[in-house]
Design a protein around this motif. Structure first.
Motif, PDB file in Angstrom:
ATOM      1  N   ALA A 187       3.673   5.763   1.282  1.00 33.71           N
ATOM      2  CA  ALA A 187       3.823   4.211   1.741  1.00 33.71           C
ATOM      3  C   ALA A 187       3.987   4.192   3.111  1.00 33.71           C
ATOM      4  O   ALA A 187       3.599   3.172   3.675  1.00 33.71           O
ATOM      5  CB  ALA A 187       5.205   3.744   0.781  1.00 33.71           C
ATOM      6  N   ALA A 188       4.776   5.165   3.664  1.00 35.53           N
ATOM      7  CA  ALA A 188       4.970   5.149   4.990  1.00 35.53           C
ATOM      8  C   ALA A 188       3.579   5.495   5.862  1.00 35.53           C
ATOM      9  O   ALA A 188       3.384   4.584   6.700  1.00 35.53           O
ATOM     10  CB  ALA A 188       5.949   6.244   5.491  1.00 35.53           C
ATOM     11  N   THR A 189       2.798   6.066   5.346  1.00 37.60           N
ATOM     12  CA  THR A 189       1.385   6.300   6.040  1.00 37.60           C
ATOM     13  C   THR A 189       0.866   5.088   5.921  1.00 37.60           C
ATOM     14  O   THR A 189      -0.060   4.416   6.962  1.00 37.60           O
ATOM     15  CB  THR A 189       0.524   7.292   5.036  1.00 37.60           C
ATOM     16  N   ILE A 190       0.320   4.251   4.688  1.00 34.55           N
ATOM     17  CA  ILE A 190      -0.049   3.142   4.670  1.00 34.55           C
ATOM     18  C   ILE A 190       0.203   1.917   5.560  1.00 34.55           C
ATOM     19  O   ILE A 190      -0.371   1.388   6.346  1.00 34.55           O
ATOM     20  CB  ILE A 190      -0.031   2.681   3.039  1.00 34.55           C
ATOM     21  N   GLU A 191       1.646   1.913   5.692  1.00 31.98           N
ATOM     22  CA  GLU A 191       2.152   0.809   6.453  1.00 31.98           C
ATOM     23  C   GLU A 191       1.916   0.956   7.957  1.00 31.98           C
ATOM     24  O   GLU A 191       2.010   0.368   8.609  1.00 31.98           O
ATOM     25  CB  GLU A 191       3.616   0.691   5.978  1.00 31.98           C
ATOM     26  N   ARG A 192       1.917   2.317   8.225  1.00 36.77           N
ATOM     27  CA  ARG A 192       1.530   2.948   9.667  1.00 36.77           C
ATOM     28  C   ARG A 192       0.146   2.650  10.190  1.00 36.77           C
ATOM     29  O   ARG A 192      -0.160   2.138  11.186  1.00 36.77           O
ATOM     30  CB  ARG A 192       2.016   4.304   9.932  1.00 36.77           C
ATOM     31  N   GLU A 193      -0.779   3.116   9.160  1.00 33.31           N
ATOM     32  CA  GLU A 193      -2.210   2.976   9.359  1.00 33.31           C
ATOM     33  C   GLU A 193      -2.485   1.345   9.282  1.00 33.31           C
ATOM     34  O   GLU A 193      -3.717   0.864   9.604  1.00 33.31           O
ATOM     35  CB  GLU A 193      -2.923   3.714   8.374  1.00 33.31           C
ATOM     36  N   ASN A 194      -1.797   0.788   8.543  1.00 29.12           N
ATOM     37  CA  ASN A 194      -2.114  -0.996   8.716  1.00 29.12           C
ATOM     38  C   ASN A 194      -1.036  -1.670   8.380  1.00 29.12           C
ATOM     39  O   ASN A 194      -0.443  -1.986   7.328  1.00 29.12           O
ATOM     40  CB  ASN A 194      -3.074  -1.203   7.130  1.00 29.12           C
ATOM     41  N   PRO A 195      -0.667  -2.075   9.525  1.00 29.25           N
ATOM     42  CA  PRO A 195       0.795  -2.692   9.754  1.00 29.25           C
ATOM     43  C   PRO A 195       0.804  -4.058   9.074  1.00 29.25           C
ATOM     44  O   PRO A 195       1.807  -4.773   8.945  1.00 29.25           O
ATOM     45  CB  PRO A 195       0.957  -2.935  11.062  1.00 29.25           C
ATOM     46  N   THR A 196      -0.447  -4.755   8.628  1.00 28.27           N
ATOM     47  CA  THR A 196      -0.927  -6.163   7.915  1.00 28.27           C
ATOM     48  C   THR A 196      -0.167  -6.030   6.396  1.00 28.27           C
ATOM     49  O   THR A 196      -0.266  -7.167   5.818  1.00 28.27           O
ATOM     50  CB  THR A 196      -1.783  -6.735   8.037  1.00 28.27           C
TER      51      THR A 196
ATOM     52  N   ILE B 227       5.893   0.934  -4.087  1.00 32.64           N
ATOM     53  CA  ILE B 227       5.970   1.988  -4.993  1.00 32.64           C
ATOM     54  C   ILE B 227       6.098   1.882  -6.602  1.00 32.64           C
ATOM     55  O   ILE B 227       7.224   1.134  -6.734  1.00 32.64           O
ATOM     56  CB  ILE B 227       7.103   3.245  -4.629  1.00 32.64           C
ATOM     57  N   LEU B 228       5.270   2.012  -7.420  1.00 35.13           N
ATOM     58  CA  LEU B 228       5.477   2.169  -8.694  1.00 35.13           C
ATOM     59  C   LEU B 228       5.335   2.893  -9.607  1.00 35.13           C
ATOM     60  O   LEU B 228       4.343   3.742  -9.260  1.00 35.13           O
ATOM     61  CB  LEU B 228       4.503   0.515  -9.195  1.00 35.13           C
ATOM     62  N   LEU B 229       5.887   3.017 -10.804  1.00 30.27           N
ATOM     63  CA  LEU B 229       5.569   3.982 -11.602  1.00 30.27           C
ATOM     64  C   LEU B 229       4.290   3.746 -12.363  1.00 30.27           C
ATOM     65  O   LEU B 229       3.917   2.484 -12.698  1.00 30.27           O
ATOM     66  CB  LEU B 229       6.738   4.354 -12.780  1.00 30.27           C
ATOM     67  N   ASP B 230       3.413   4.754 -12.430  1.00 28.85           N
ATOM     68  CA  ASP B 230       2.019   4.401 -12.800  1.00 28.85           C
ATOM     69  C   ASP B 230       2.277   4.160 -14.539  1.00 28.85           C
ATOM     70  O   ASP B 230       2.983   4.345 -15.263  1.00 28.85           O
ATOM     71  CB  ASP B 230       1.281   5.768 -13.062  1.00 28.85           C
ATOM     72  N   GLY B 231       1.540   2.591 -14.520  1.00 32.45           N
ATOM     73  CA  GLY B 231       1.645   2.337 -16.157  1.00 32.45           C
ATOM     74  C   GLY B 231       2.444   0.983 -16.049  1.00 32.45           C
ATOM     75  O   GLY B 231       2.330   0.036 -16.828  1.00 32.45           O
ATOM     76  N   THR B 232       3.262   0.701 -14.814  1.00 29.71           N
ATOM     77  CA  THR B 232       4.066  -0.538 -14.804  1.00 29.71           C
ATOM     78  C   THR B 232       3.045  -1.743 -14.773  1.00 29.71           C
ATOM     79  O   THR B 232       1.864  -1.717 -14.011  1.00 29.71           O
ATOM     80  CB  THR B 232       4.823  -0.434 -13.529  1.00 29.71           C
ATOM     81  N   ILE B 233       3.227  -2.704 -15.614  1.00 31.48           N
ATOM     82  CA  ILE B 233       2.392  -4.045 -15.475  1.00 31.48           C
ATOM     83  C   ILE B 233       2.778  -4.893 -14.326  1.00 31.48           C
ATOM     84  O   ILE B 233       3.955  -5.107 -14.237  1.00 31.48           O
ATOM     85  CB  ILE B 233       2.436  -4.842 -16.812  1.00 31.48           C
ATOM     86  N   VAL B 234       1.790  -5.241 -13.796  1.00 32.70           N
ATOM     87  CA  VAL B 234       2.028  -6.436 -12.525  1.00 32.70           C
ATOM     88  C   VAL B 234       0.975  -7.664 -12.900  1.00 32.70           C
ATOM     89  O   VAL B 234       0.030  -7.388 -13.283  1.00 32.70           O
ATOM     90  CB  VAL B 234       1.712  -5.573 -11.207  1.00 32.70           C
ATOM     91  N   LEU B 235       1.382  -8.626 -12.249  1.00 31.58           N
ATOM     92  CA  LEU B 235       0.337  -9.838 -12.182  1.00 31.58           C
ATOM     93  C   LEU B 235      -0.888  -9.610 -11.467  1.00 31.58           C
ATOM     94  O   LEU B 235      -0.799  -8.855 -10.392  1.00 31.58           O
ATOM     95  CB  LEU B 235       1.152 -10.931 -11.608  1.00 31.58           C
ATOM     96  N   ALA B 236      -2.003  -9.933 -12.101  1.00 39.40           N
ATOM     97  CA  ALA B 236      -3.154  -9.800 -11.468  1.00 39.40           C
ATOM     98  C   ALA B 236      -3.450 -10.810 -10.333  1.00 39.40           C
ATOM     99  O   ALA B 236      -4.335 -11.678 -10.645  1.00 39.40           O
ATOM    100  CB  ALA B 236      -4.249  -9.805 -12.620  1.00 39.40           C
ATOM    101  N   VAL B 237      -2.710 -10.885  -9.232  1.00 35.17           N
ATOM    102  CA  VAL B 237      -2.866 -11.645  -8.308  1.00 35.17           C
ATOM    103  C   VAL B 237      -3.046 -10.796  -6.964  1.00 35.17           C
ATOM    104  O   VAL B 237      -2.331  -9.777  -6.520  1.00 35.17           O
ATOM    105  CB  VAL B 237      -1.513 -12.387  -7.885  1.00 35.17           C
ATOM    106  N   PHE B 238      -4.357 -11.013  -6.349  1.00 34.29           N
ATOM    107  CA  PHE B 238      -4.901 -10.227  -5.269  1.00 34.29           C
ATOM    108  C   PHE B 238      -4.290 -10.906  -4.104  1.00 34.29           C
ATOM    109  O   PHE B 238      -4.251 -12.026  -3.798  1.00 34.29           O
ATOM    110  CB  PHE B 238      -6.395 -10.366  -5.100  1.00 34.29           C
ATOM    111  N   LEU B 239      -3.891  -9.951  -3.113  1.00 39.11           N
ATOM    112  CA  LEU B 239      -3.096 -10.204  -2.054  1.00 39.11           C
ATOM    113  C   LEU B 239      -3.551  -9.178  -0.678  1.00 39.11           C
ATOM    114  O   LEU B 239      -3.456  -8.085  -1.073  1.00 39.11           O
ATOM    115  CB  LEU B 239      -1.379 -10.125  -2.009  1.00 39.11           C
ATOM    116  N   CYS B 240      -3.765  -9.694   0.187  1.00 47.09           N
ATOM    117  CA  CYS B 240      -4.247  -8.821   1.251  1.00 47.09           C
ATOM    118  C   CYS B 240      -2.966  -8.114   2.296  1.00 47.09           C
ATOM    119  O   CYS B 240      -3.159  -7.239   2.866  1.00 47.09           O
ATOM    120  CB  CYS B 240      -5.054  -9.691   2.352  1.00 47.09           C
ATOM    121  N   THR B 241      -2.002  -8.660   1.975  1.00 44.34           N
ATOM    122  CA  THR B 241      -0.649  -8.044   2.407  1.00 44.34           C
ATOM    123  C   THR B 241       0.165  -7.236   1.583  1.00 44.34           C
ATOM    124  O   THR B 241       0.970  -6.572   1.703  1.00 44.34           O
ATOM    125  CB  THR B 241       0.252  -9.109   2.790  1.00 44.34           C
ATOM    126  N   ARG B 242      -0.645  -6.560   0.355  1.00 40.74           N
ATOM    127  CA  ARG B 242       0.202  -5.621  -0.600  1.00 40.74           C
ATOM    128  C   ARG B 242      -0.772  -4.516  -0.969  1.00 40.74           C
ATOM    129  O   ARG B 242      -2.013  -4.518  -1.253  1.00 40.74           O
ATOM    130  CB  ARG B 242       0.614  -6.555  -2.023  1.00 40.74           C
TER     131      ARG B 242
END
Length: 68
Positions: free
Chosen positions: A21-30, A35-50
């Motif tokens: 997570a730290a690497t991702i935010e450092r390499e792309n500050p936008t 962090i999610l446990l694999d298998g956790t269900i999330v809404l299928a909404v595409f965001l360029c900021t996540r």
């Protein structure tokens, strides 16, 4: 849809979730890395900021993090 900056982190599979997570935010500050446990269900909404960092019960990234 075209998002700003780096959008895919193949090299982070196998890395601890917090470090990934730290690497991702450092390499792309936008983006915010969540962090999610694999298998956790999330809404299928595409965001360029996540980026989801999917981890196993040991906290290791198990899927390629990407914007979405």
């Amino acid at each position: 849809m075209s998002c700003q900056g780096k959008d895919l982190w193949l090299e982070l599979v196998g890395v601890r979730g917090e470090e990934a997570a730290a690497t991702i935010e450092r390499e792309n500050p936008t983006v915010s890395a969540e962090i999610l446990l694999d298998g956790t269900i999330v809404l299928a909404v595409f965001l360029c900021t996540r980026v989801y960092v999917r981890v196993n019960t040991s906290g290791i990234c198990v899927k390629v993090p990407m914007i979405g």
